[in-house]
Design a protein around this motif. Structure first.
Motif, PDB file in Angstrom:
ATOM      1  N   CYS A  12       0.826  -1.207   0.000  1.00 47.61           N
ATOM      2  CA  CYS A  12       0.000   0.000   0.000  1.00 47.61           C
ATOM      3  C   CYS A  12       0.864   1.262   0.000  1.00 47.61           C
ATOM      4  O   CYS A  12       0.590   2.225  -0.713  1.00 47.61           O
ATOM      5  CB  CYS A  12      -0.918   0.022   1.215  1.00 47.61           C
ATOM      6  SG  CYS A  12      -2.168  -1.264   1.168  1.00 47.61           S
ATOM      7  N   MET A  13       1.927   1.222   0.773  1.00 47.28           N
ATOM      8  CA  MET A  13       2.810   2.390   0.840  1.00 47.28           C
ATOM      9  C   MET A  13       3.509   2.610  -0.499  1.00 47.28           C
ATOM     10  O   MET A  13       3.650   3.728  -0.961  1.00 47.28           O
ATOM     11  CB  MET A  13       3.838   2.206   1.959  1.00 47.28           C
ATOM     12  CG  MET A  13       3.202   2.181   3.340  1.00 47.28           C
ATOM     13  SD  MET A  13       4.398   2.181   4.688  1.00 47.28           S
ATOM     14  CE  MET A  13       4.923   0.474   4.721  1.00 47.28           C
ATOM     15  N   ALA A  29       1.153   4.199  -2.903  1.00 54.41           N
ATOM     16  CA  ALA A  29       1.006   5.629  -2.620  1.00 54.41           C
ATOM     17  C   ALA A  29       2.219   6.388  -3.138  1.00 54.41           C
ATOM     18  O   ALA A  29       2.068   7.452  -3.768  1.00 54.41           O
ATOM     19  CB  ALA A  29       0.844   5.850  -1.115  1.00 54.41           C
ATOM     20  N   ASP A  30       3.396   5.836  -2.934  1.00 53.88           N
ATOM     21  CA  ASP A  30       4.605   6.498  -3.430  1.00 53.88           C
ATOM     22  C   ASP A  30       4.599   6.586  -4.960  1.00 53.88           C
ATOM     23  O   ASP A  30       5.035   7.579  -5.531  1.00 53.88           O
ATOM     24  CB  ASP A  30       5.856   5.730  -2.971  1.00 53.88           C
ATOM     25  CG  ASP A  30       6.175   6.016  -1.506  1.00 53.88           C
ATOM     26  OD1 ASP A  30       5.389   6.742  -0.865  1.00 53.88           O
ATOM     27  OD2 ASP A  30       7.216   5.517  -1.025  1.00 53.88           O
ATOM     28  N   GLU A  41       2.494   9.451  -6.110  1.00 55.94           N
ATOM     29  CA  GLU A  41       3.140  10.751  -5.929  1.00 55.94           C
ATOM     30  C   GLU A  41       4.309  10.931  -6.889  1.00 55.94           C
ATOM     31  O   GLU A  41       4.560  12.036  -7.370  1.00 55.94           O
ATOM     32  CB  GLU A  41       3.575  10.926  -4.471  1.00 55.94           C
ATOM     33  CG  GLU A  41       2.362  11.070  -3.570  1.00 55.94           C
ATOM     34  CD  GLU A  41       2.689  11.471  -2.135  1.00 55.94           C
ATOM     35  OE1 GLU A  41       3.802  11.944  -1.887  1.00 55.94           O
ATOM     36  OE2 GLU A  41       1.799  11.310  -1.278  1.00 55.94           O
ATOM     37  N   ARG A  47      -0.497  14.894  -3.019  1.00 62.01           N
ATOM     38  CA  ARG A  47      -1.128  14.293  -1.854  1.00 62.01           C
ATOM     39  C   ARG A  47      -2.507  14.918  -1.665  1.00 62.01           C
ATOM     40  O   ARG A  47      -2.675  16.113  -1.813  1.00 62.01           O
ATOM     41  CB  ARG A  47      -0.267  14.551  -0.625  1.00 62.01           C
ATOM     42  CG  ARG A  47      -0.523  13.600   0.508  1.00 62.01           C
ATOM     43  CD  ARG A  47       0.604  13.665   1.508  1.00 62.01           C
ATOM     44  NE  ARG A  47       1.868  13.170   0.950  1.00 62.01           N
ATOM     45  CZ  ARG A  47       2.968  13.059   1.666  1.00 62.01           C
ATOM     46  NH1 ARG A  47       2.980  13.401   2.929  1.00 62.01           N
ATOM     47  NH2 ARG A  47       4.080  12.607   1.112  1.00 62.01           N
ATOM     48  N   VAL A  54       1.232   1.327   8.525  1.00 62.70           N
ATOM     49  CA  VAL A  54       1.448   2.406   7.560  1.00 62.70           C
ATOM     50  C   VAL A  54       1.542   3.753   8.276  1.00 62.70           C
ATOM     51  O   VAL A  54       2.293   4.631   7.850  1.00 62.70           O
ATOM     52  CB  VAL A  54       0.369   2.443   6.443  1.00 62.70           C
ATOM     53  CG1 VAL A  54       0.370   1.142   5.667  1.00 62.70           C
ATOM     54  CG2 VAL A  54      -1.008   2.743   6.993  1.00 62.70           C
ATOM     55  N   LYS A  55       0.838   3.881   9.400  1.00 63.74           N
ATOM     56  CA  LYS A  55       0.950   5.130  10.165  1.00 63.74           C
ATOM     57  C   LYS A  55       2.360   5.288  10.716  1.00 63.74           C
ATOM     58  O   LYS A  55       2.934   6.371  10.666  1.00 63.74           O
ATOM     59  CB  LYS A  55      -0.076   5.157  11.305  1.00 63.74           C
ATOM     60  CG  LYS A  55      -1.477   5.483  10.804  1.00 63.74           C
ATOM     61  CD  LYS A  55      -2.345   6.059  11.905  1.00 63.74           C
ATOM     62  CE  LYS A  55      -3.674   6.557  11.348  1.00 63.74           C
ATOM     63  NZ  LYS A  55      -4.697   5.499  11.274  1.00 63.74           N
ATOM     64  N   TYR A  97       2.393   7.237   6.792  1.00 62.34           N
ATOM     65  CA  TYR A  97       1.290   7.344   5.837  1.00 62.34           C
ATOM     66  C   TYR A  97      -0.019   7.468   6.610  1.00 62.34           C
ATOM     67  O   TYR A  97      -0.508   6.497   7.168  1.00 62.34           O
ATOM     68  CB  TYR A  97       1.251   6.125   4.926  1.00 62.34           C
ATOM     69  CG  TYR A  97       2.477   6.018   4.042  1.00 62.34           C
ATOM     70  CD1 TYR A  97       2.406   6.325   2.687  1.00 62.34           C
ATOM     71  CD2 TYR A  97       3.703   5.627   4.572  1.00 62.34           C
ATOM     72  CE1 TYR A  97       3.528   6.247   1.886  1.00 62.34           C
ATOM     73  CE2 TYR A  97       4.837   5.545   3.777  1.00 62.34           C
ATOM     74  CZ  TYR A  97       4.739   5.856   2.433  1.00 62.34           C
ATOM     75  OH  TYR A  97       5.851   5.774   1.644  1.00 62.34           O
ATOM     76  N   SER A 154      -4.156   8.724   7.081  1.00 64.47           N
ATOM     77  CA  SER A 154      -5.346   8.246   6.370  1.00 64.47           C
ATOM     78  C   SER A 154      -5.698   9.093   5.154  1.00 64.47           C
ATOM     79  O   SER A 154      -6.556   8.725   4.375  1.00 64.47           O
ATOM     80  CB  SER A 154      -6.540   8.182   7.321  1.00 64.47           C
ATOM     81  OG  SER A 154      -6.770   9.467   7.844  1.00 64.47           O
ATOM     82  N   ARG A 158      -3.666   9.305   2.839  1.00 67.14           N
ATOM     83  CA  ARG A 158      -2.991   8.591   1.757  1.00 67.14           C
ATOM     84  C   ARG A 158      -3.418   7.126   1.710  1.00 67.14           C
ATOM     85  O   ARG A 158      -3.635   6.581   0.632  1.00 67.14           O
ATOM     86  CB  ARG A 158      -1.476   8.679   1.928  1.00 67.14           C
ATOM     87  CG  ARG A 158      -0.948  10.094   1.748  1.00 67.14           C
ATOM     88  CD  ARG A 158       0.415  10.252   2.364  1.00 67.14           C
ATOM     89  NE  ARG A 158       1.463   9.735   1.495  1.00 67.14           N
ATOM     90  CZ  ARG A 158       2.738   9.665   1.859  1.00 67.14           C
ATOM     91  NH1 ARG A 158       3.100  10.051   3.061  1.00 67.14           N
ATOM     92  NH2 ARG A 158       3.628   9.198   1.042  1.00 67.14           N
ATOM     93  N   ILE A 159      -3.470   6.489   2.858  1.00 69.52           N
ATOM     94  CA  ILE A 159      -3.895   5.093   2.916  1.00 69.52           C
ATOM     95  C   ILE A 159      -5.026   5.009   3.925  1.00 69.52           C
ATOM     96  O   ILE A 159      -4.842   5.345   5.089  1.00 69.52           O
ATOM     97  CB  ILE A 159      -2.739   4.175   3.330  1.00 69.52           C
ATOM     98  CG1 ILE A 159      -1.607   4.269   2.297  1.00 69.52           C
ATOM     99  CG2 ILE A 159      -3.232   2.728   3.474  1.00 69.52           C
ATOM    100  CD1 ILE A 159      -0.367   3.487   2.676  1.00 69.52           C
TER     101      ILE A 159
END
Length: 515
Positions: A149-150, A153-154, A157, A163, A290-291, A295, A297, A299-300
């Motif tokens: 998931c991270m 997101a990367d 971006e 974002r 993820v936090k 990351y 919420s 973003r994920i």
RNA sequence: GCAGACGUAGCUCAGUUGGUUAGAGCGUCGGAUUGUGGCUCCGAAGGUCGGUGGUUCGAAUCCACUCGUCUGUACCA
């Protein structure tokens, strides 16, 4: 008039497209940016062919009557069926299974490639399109899902999506299974109805709560009068599912301070079961992980309404959604849906090996994402500068050699250049060609210049600007004025061209900065 | 797959209740201008009217089928 000979009509198979230079460059750039992210996470490339034996591709096996339903299939010499791959996951599972003794697990790989689906094409929906996948095979922990998931997101971006303009939404198949079980659809006999319910939930974006309500209940009739049969759930079950869809985060639904309990009105009438509990704990872990990685919420986001890949996903599922409006050619806002997604598929390798090989991965729809990025203005389609054109004014071998030398000198200096290859006798056409091709500069040397050891450099961009201002000048006067043209020594060619190109680049920067 | 709308030149579109040789704008090509992009002027090419069959003295026009495009919907690994 005599009957014309039957000319062959040039035509493209439906659902397929030719790609222009600008599109290829833009796609290459996107792929490069995504690849950089995957590499940074420690993933390595792997490539598999476009064809696979059909039985290796998965559950969409062609029956002999309709071998091409959904997939493109052909029969090999030995009568075995082969199909064009319809995604990149099944071929990866095949590759891993075939090489399982050599592969070091966890196996982290990525690959971009064309996939093919033999189904009805639509706008923005083709029968050949590009996906860019990343997968980790042999890693059972949800830590891996969190990493995926991270990385997704990367990638968003890296592609220039700011974002807040995208979100990775995460759910867990076990949570949905638990919900199904809670509302009484857990049994073997209810498999078909479960599918209907999940499909209906997936339509929430499209039809809203009311539409989904109809699909969960009696059924829904669309604008054309076509009727879709519903799942015939009880009102209470429908209410519960709508509550799930309307929740923006899992905390809205669940109270986990003491024991796990449902918070909302309809859901709280149902008991939490083991499957739900397990799924929820996995999601909570992903959320925490993820936090910790930074990351939040925005973003994920854990979102219990995500439904995807009804068949083979076994645990966490995730998808990337764009949050800005995407407009079509007519300027209308279109429902864009997700630009990528994936999840955990623990059963795919086991089909071949009999061994439990957990895997999780996702796919980014490059073609789809590209049309969205075009919208956002994040796609550099005009990047490539057309070549400098060396015009030709004499056709004898000696003269041609001189033009060729100029062209090679420019190329040797790293400047994109070409010598005119058409009929040189019509000089006007050479400049017209340069104009259409958006050449920035033309090099001109006729006998007059040559005798003086000189040549002319014409700034075609400045020339075009002057031409658009001087609309009522007659052609003869216009031509004799030789607009935007300078005379230089032959030896200064490369240096002058470079200086001029740099100036033009500077002008472009200033212009795009102002506008 | 199901339902609906549409299909005339490279593109955008006219084309009367069914009536002679199907038009326009843009674009393309040639010329005015054998050494200069744009503007202007002159000229030309370009159509099985999506296809097949039918009704009719006669079909781009009406009917049937078919192919394609678009919209909605179903499926979507």
């Amino acid at each position: 008039m005599a009957k014309k000979p039957n000319k062959l009509k040039a035509r493209l198979p439906r659902g397929f497209v030719d790609r222009s230079a600008a599109e290829i460059r833009a796609a290459d750039e996107m792929i490069g940016k995504i690849r950089e992210v995957y590499e940074r996470y420690g993933f390595d490339p792997i490539e598999t062919p476009a064809f696979e034996y059909t039985d290796c591709l998965g559950k969409f096996l062609p029956d002999t009557d309709r071998p091409n339903a959904g997939v493109f299939s052909v029969q090999d010499d030995d009568e075995q069926w082969m199909s064009l791959r319809y995604d990149l996951t099944a071929p990866l599972a095949r590759h891993v299974s075939e090489n399982i003794n050599e592969i070091q697990m966890p196996y982290r790989t990525y690959r971009a490639g064309w996939v093919f689906r033999n189904e009805k094409p639509g706008p923005g929906r083709f029968r050949q399109f590009m996906q860019f996948d990343a997968d980790t095979v042999g890693a059972p922990s949800v830590q891996t899902d969190a990493e995926m998931c991270m990385m997704m997101a990367d990638a968003m971006e890296a592609l220039g999506i700011p974002r807040g303009q995208y979100v990775i939404r995460v759910n867990n198949r076990k949570v949905l299974d638990g919900v199904m079980e809670a509302i009484g659809l857990g049994g073997e006999d209810d498999a078909e109805r479960r599918l209907t319910v999940l499909r209906a939930m997936d339509k929430y974006d499209k039809f809203g709560a009311e539409g989904v309500r109809l699909l969960l209940g009696a059924g829904r009739k669309d604008e054309s009068g076509d009727f879709t049969a519903g799942a015939s759930l009880s009102d209470m079950a429908i209410d519960a599912i709508i509550e799930i869809l309307e929740a923006s985060a899992i905390d809205d639904l669940i109270d986990y301070t003491n024991d796990l309990t449902f918070k909302t009105a309809a859901l709280s009438k149902f008991a939490i079961n083991e499957s739900f509990d397990a799924g929820f704990r996995e999601l909570k872990l992903i959320s925490d992980l993820v936090k910790s990685g930074g990351y939040m919420s925005d973003r994920i986001s854990i979102d219990p309404s995500v439904v995807r890949g009804l068949e083979y996903y076994t645990g966490p599922v995730y998808e990337a959604e764009l949050l800005f409006d995407v407009k079509n050619e007519k300027g209308e806002v279109v429902q864009f849906g997700s630009v990528g997604g994936g999840g955990r598929y623990d059963g795919l390798v086991k089909r071949f090996t009999g061994r439990d090989v957990p895997a999780t991965g996702f796919s980014i729809g490059v073609s789809r994402l590209m049309s969205a990025l075009k919208n956002l203005g994040k796609l550099d389609v005009e990047d490539a500068i057309a070549p400098v054109l060396v015009t030709v004014m004499d056709g004898d071998a000696e003269a041609l050699g001189r033009y060729q030398k100029m062209t090679q000198d420019l190329r040797a200096a790293g400047i994109r250049a070409e010598m005119y290859q058409g009929n040189w006798k019509k000089f006007g056409n050479q400049l017209k060609y340069a104009d259409r091709r958006d050449c920035p500069i033309a090099i001109i040397q006729g006998s007059d210049e040559r005798d003086a050891g000189e040549l002319q450099i014409k700034d075609l961009i400045e020339g075009a600007r002057l031409a658009s201002e001087a609309t009522d000048v007659d052609n003869i006067t216009w031509r004799e004025s030789r607009p935007a043209q300078i005379t230089i020594k032959t030896d200064d060619l490369v240096q002058t061209v470079r200086t001029l190109l740099d100036q033009q680049a500077e002008d472009r920067r200033r212009l795009s900065g102002e506008v």
